[in-house]
Design an enzyme around this catalytic site. Sequence first.
Site, PDB file in Angstrom:
ATOM      1  N   ASP A 197      35.275 116.335  61.980  1.00 61.33           N
ATOM      2  CA  ASP A 197      35.641 115.122  61.232  1.00 61.33           C
ATOM      3  C   ASP A 197      36.672 115.443  60.133  1.00 61.33           C
ATOM      4  O   ASP A 197      37.173 114.541  59.469  1.00 61.33           O
ATOM      5  CB  ASP A 197      34.360 114.539  60.601  1.00 61.33           C
ATOM      6  CG  ASP A 197      34.511 113.068  60.238  1.00 61.33           C
ATOM      7  OD1 ASP A 197      35.380 112.395  60.828  1.00 61.33           O
ATOM      8  OD2 ASP A 197      33.776 112.596  59.352  1.00 61.33           O
ATOM      9  N   GLN A 234      27.661 111.588  58.182  1.00 59.05           N
ATOM     10  CA  GLN A 234      28.083 110.208  57.922  1.00 59.05           C
ATOM     11  C   GLN A 234      28.092 109.958  56.417  1.00 59.05           C
ATOM     12  O   GLN A 234      27.132 110.253  55.720  1.00 59.05           O
ATOM     13  CB  GLN A 234      27.128 109.232  58.644  1.00 59.05           C
ATOM     14  CG  GLN A 234      27.532 107.783  58.546  1.00 59.05           C
ATOM     15  CD  GLN A 234      28.876 107.481  59.212  1.00 59.05           C
ATOM     16  OE1 GLN A 234      29.147 107.925  60.314  1.00 59.05           O
ATOM     17  NE2 GLN A 234      29.740 106.754  58.519  1.00 59.05           N
ATOM     18  N   LYS A 251      29.421 105.841  67.362  1.00 56.79           N
ATOM     19  CA  LYS A 251      29.969 107.162  67.706  1.00 56.79           C
ATOM     20  C   LYS A 251      29.136 107.788  68.837  1.00 56.79           C
ATOM     21  O   LYS A 251      29.685 108.403  69.753  1.00 56.79           O
ATOM     22  CB  LYS A 251      29.991 108.070  66.467  1.00 56.79           C
ATOM     23  CG  LYS A 251      31.099 107.656  65.501  1.00 56.79           C
ATOM     24  CD  LYS A 251      30.945 108.234  64.108  1.00 56.79           C
ATOM     25  CE  LYS A 251      31.953 107.611  63.151  1.00 56.79           C
ATOM     26  NZ  LYS A 251      31.655 107.874  61.735  1.00 56.79           N
TER      27      LYS A 251
END
Length: 277
Positions: free
Chosen positions: A120, A97, A53
């Site tokens: 996200d 994450q 990413k």
Amino acid sequence: MKPIILDGTVVSNEMKANLKSRVKLLKQRDVVPCLATILVGDNPASETYVRMKGKACEEIGIKSVRVHLPIELTTNELINSIERLNADPSIHGILLQHPVPEHINERQAFEAINTEKDVDGVTSSGYGQTAFGIGHFPSCTPSAIIKILNYYNIPIKGKHAVVVGRSPILGKPVSALLLNEDATVTTCHSKTENLAEILKMGDIVIGAVGRPEFIQGDWLKKGVIVLDAGYNKGNIGDVDYKSCYGIASAITPVPGGVGPVTIATLLEHTVLSAENL
Ligand code: NAP
């Protein structure tokens, strides 16, 4: 007849080219879009995802800040770190994450992310906004699935979409997005009875199960559109590509299908967040 291969690399390359020019425009206003990624512990797969990413950000001129926290961290300490990023005006997006180590309350940590920086799409308010069709940042993989369908001009309206999986970051939000696009949606899960019979009714089938090569070609209707969101060890999807290939009229490969568009969507959300300042 051979199916159309829904190539996620083509879709993501076009998205990234467009994002590069938007980043340039932002820089003329002295705004550098910035994504903060938080990694707790040393899970090698998570480290790889975070690195990928970060690289993708660099490619289009987004700044990426990596916050690497020790595995023994408590939920409260993680929330404190998230709150510092919430308060930092130079950070436009925050990505935690996951999975986080088991002793951490993942849901509580997700909920600490400011909705405006939830690029996200993991917070419950972000999910609620997605369901209402008013959110800026739906979860990235669900959003990527819609982008692929749109890119290839595949009609959604009035079609029966069958989603296999109901996780809060994937199965549920993709069902909501498809419903918002006027599909008739059936969401299946581990307790669903007669899964193969339900799948046979699907004009569009979404694999979001987390089980390698789970969805079989003989469960599907001839001409179905298949999108495989699965990503299992060894670059294997949730759909049995071989047996579905001869049945589907269009199918995403793994790798190179939903994955690259998911990352491009994360970048797009970060740029949009910076533009919204
Ligand atoms: P998850 O949280 O484990 O959810 C899996 C879902 O599948 C659950 O809703 C579960 O049902 C359902 N399920 C499990 N076994 C089933 C069965 N035998 N029949 C029907 N449904 C079944 O997984 P996730 O996070 O949503 O991820 C799903 C897949 O997408 C994984 O392969 C993951 O790696 C991948 N993924 C890919 C990306 C990407 O960028 N391409 C991003 C995120 C995730 P219950 O709710 O009843 O347990």
